[in-house]
Design a protein around this motif. Structure first.
Motif, short mmCIF file in Angstrom:
data_model
loop_
_atom_site.label_atom_id
_atom_site.label_comp_id
_atom_site.label_asym_id
_atom_site.label_seq_id
_atom_site.Cartn_x
_atom_site.Cartn_y
_atom_site.Cartn_z
N LYS A 290 0.79 -1.28 0.35
CA LYS A 290 0.10 -0.18 0.23
C LYS A 290 0.48 1.29 -0.37
CE LYS A 290 -4.17 -1.89 2.16
NZ LYS A 290 -4.42 -2.18 3.37
N SER A 291 1.81 1.46 0.01
CA SER A 291 2.84 2.24 0.09
C SER A 291 3.10 2.81 -1.43
CB SER A 291 4.40 1.93 0.63
OG SER A 291 5.06 3.08 0.64
N ARG A 292 3.29 4.07 -1.28
CA ARG A 292 3.27 4.74 -3.07
C ARG A 292 4.53 4.62 -3.26
NH1 ARG A 292 5.59 8.32 -4.97
NH2 ARG A 292 5.58 9.28 -2.69
N ALA A 293 5.29 5.17 -2.24
CA ALA A 293 7.25 5.19 -2.95
C ALA A 293 7.46 3.87 -2.86
CB ALA A 293 7.79 5.66 -2.00
N ASN A 294 6.84 2.65 -2.39
CA ASN A 294 7.52 1.06 -2.76
C ASN A 294 7.47 0.63 -3.99
OD1 ASN A 294 9.09 0.95 -0.16
ND2 ASN A 294 7.96 -0.01 0.56
N LYS A 295 5.95 1.07 -4.47
CA LYS A 295 5.37 0.73 -5.28
C LYS A 295 6.23 1.45 -6.25
CE LYS A 295 0.26 1.04 -7.83
NZ LYS A 295 -0.45 0.61 -7.64
N VAL A 296 6.20 2.73 -6.62
CA VAL A 296 7.29 3.50 -7.39
C VAL A 296 8.00 2.24 -7.74
CG1 VAL A 296 7.93 5.51 -8.47
CG2 VAL A 296 5.82 5.13 -6.98
N ARG A 297 8.95 2.09 -6.53
CA ARG A 297 10.45 1.76 -6.71
C ARG A 297 10.38 0.38 -7.77
NH1 ARG A 297 10.57 2.88 -1.14
NH2 ARG A 297 12.43 5.01 -0.88
N CYS A 298 8.70 -0.84 -6.93
CA CYS A 298 8.78 -1.74 -8.14
C CYS A 298 9.03 -1.62 -9.12
CB CYS A 298 7.65 -2.90 -7.17
SG CYS A 298 7.19 -4.21 -7.77
N ILE A 299 7.55 -0.66 -9.59
CA ILE A 299 7.76 -0.81 -10.64
C ILE A 299 8.85 -0.58 -11.81
CG2 ILE A 299 6.11 0.83 -12.68
CD1 ILE A 299 4.26 0.95 -11.01
N ILE A 300 9.95 0.89 -11.63
CA ILE A 300 10.77 1.24 -11.73
C ILE A 300 11.70 0.00 -12.52
CG2 ILE A 300 13.45 2.89 -11.52
CD1 ILE A 300 11.23 4.73 -9.96
N ASP A 301 12.06 -0.48 -10.89
CA ASP A 301 12.79 -1.81 -11.26
C ASP A 301 12.71 -2.32 -11.47
OD1 ASP A 301 14.29 -0.76 -9.15
OD2 ASP A 301 13.61 -1.73 -7.07
N THR A 302 11.36 -2.43 -12.04
CA THR A 302 11.02 -4.35 -13.14
C THR A 302 11.22 -3.77 -14.15
OG1 THR A 302 9.13 -4.81 -10.99
CG2 THR A 302 8.32 -5.45 -13.72
N VAL A 303 10.60 -2.34 -14.81
CA VAL A 303 10.41 -2.05 -16.04
C VAL A 303 12.71 -1.87 -16.36
CG1 VAL A 303 10.59 0.04 -17.48
CG2 VAL A 303 8.25 -0.50 -16.25
N SER A 304 13.34 -2.21 -15.72
CA SER A 304 14.07 -1.12 -16.09
C SER A 304 14.90 -2.78 -16.37
CB SER A 304 15.75 -0.35 -14.47
OG SER A 304 15.17 -0.01 -14.34
N ARG A 305 14.91 -3.86 -15.88
CA ARG A 305 15.21 -5.18 -16.13
C ARG A 305 14.88 -5.78 -17.48
NH1 ARG A 305 13.52 -6.30 -10.15
NH2 ARG A 305 11.79 -6.97 -11.22
N LYS A 306 14.06 -4.77 -17.64
CA LYS A 306 13.39 -5.46 -19.47
C LYS A 306 14.12 -4.96 -20.40
CE LYS A 306 9.38 -6.82 -17.33
NZ LYS A 306 7.96 -7.25 -17.91
N GLY A 307 15.15 -3.81 -20.37
CA GLY A 307 15.89 -3.27 -20.90
C GLY A 307 15.43 -1.44 -21.32
#
Length: 333
Positions: A290-307
């Motif tokens: 439910k933490s907005r900041a942690n959700k943003v971190r997860c999205i950035i990391d997920t996208v970054s791993r895809k190139g």
């Protein structure tokens, strides 16, 4: 006009549920109009219907959309170019079709628009748009931005709403996606390519053909690839940089701090639409928090791993959802 006044208008999004309840479908942009009270007496809304379509009684009418719902206005007169309607007060107005009458499959004046996408794209690709004739080229150009070159060619063709179309190439063997797409009455404000054609290196000319679901040609043109945009196999590795990955890394902390919860939800929806992320990735780990900041971190990391390509899509989505924040975070090249 009943008197001299300043009139402002802009395009807004149709509410498809309202139209469906009324048994109607959009036949043009929805204009939100403002002006001083009692200054406007009549609106002339442009249409692109054929003479055959205008012979169908009751096909075209005008929707008056307001906060509490929608009302259907009968035109005072329909000319070859405009639908004329009397108005007593202003809000949002747009042309609509009678859904039942429109099911007769009257041919539509269509257009095929081509954009060569070149930024960080190896191989190059041509975005193919199947659109109604009433869509302005300038609006589509604006959304493609500086990362694409408009390929000028004769674009007129006849298309049918609800019919499926496919794109074919000569020489054969080029990757095209999707295989088929339904022609819909896309009236904005967003315009996405109907097809993508991926080009092999140093291809100077390609013939593009649009066919209907019965295999009949609706449009065919020879398309010349601008020499300045071609990439040779030897140079392709050099051109494919990690520029967008680097940008995303540089703005990571501020992105996490500044993006709003509402903006974040819109970004997630658009990344899912473009299939940059999948639903399963959003249901695991910190993405589910439910933490907005942690959700943003997860999205950035997920996208970054895809190139780099995935990072570019995330930056494009941020620019679309929150252009003000994008200008603050991403420095101009």
């Amino acid at each position: 006009m009943a008197q001299k006044a300043e009139l402002l208008y802009w395009n807004v999004q149709w509410d498809e549920s309202l139209l469906q309840q009324a048994g109607k479908t959009a036949a043009g942009p929805l204009f939100n109009i403002t002006c001083s009270e009692d200054a406007v007496r009549q609106l002339h809304l442009p249409h692109c219907e054929t003479k055959e379509a205008l012979c169908v009684d009751g096909l075209l009418s005008v929707a008056h959309v307001f906060d509490d719902g929608i009302s259907i206005l009968k035109p005072m007169r329909i000319t070859d170019t405009h639908v004329i309607v009397n108005v007593s007060h202003l809000s949002a107005f747009g042309l609509i079709w009678n859904f039942v009458k429109k099911s007769f499959k009257i041919p539509e004046a269509g257009q095929v628009l081509l954009f060569l996408r070149f930024k960080d794209t190896v191989p190059l690709k041509i975005n193919v748009f199947l659109l109604h004739e009433r869509i302005h080229l300038s609006e589509v150009k604006k959304q493609q931005g500086n990362d694409a070159t408009y390929i000028e060619t004769s674009s007129d063709c006849v298309l049918h709403i609800g019919q499926r179309y496919s794109v074919h190439c000569e020489p054969e063997g080029l990757k095209i996606q999707p295989n088929h797409a339904e022609f819909r009455n896309k009236l904005g404000p967003n315009y996405y390519p109907t097809f993508e054609v991926f080009l092999t290196a140093n291809l100077e000319v390609v013939t593009l053909i649009v066919k209907d679901q019965d295999g009949n040609e609706a449009w065919r043109r020879d398309v010349f690839v601008p020499e300045k945009d071609r990439v040779s196999p030897e140079d392709s590795a050099h051109h494919k940089t990690k520029k967008d990955e680097d940008k995303l890394l540089l703005i990571r902390s501020e992105f996490i701090e500044r993006v709003s919860a509402e903006g974040l939800d819109k970004i997630v929806d658009k990344l899912l639409e473009r299939q940059i992320i999948i639903a399963g990735e959003m249901e695991s780990g910190t993405c589910e928090t439910k933490s907005r900041a942690n959700k943003v971190r997860c999205i950035i990391d997920t996208v970054s791993r895809k190139g780099n390509d995935a990072c570019r899509h995330l930056l494009d989505v941020l620019k679309e959802v929150d252009p003000t924040l994008f200008r603050v975070l991403v420095p101009m090249d």
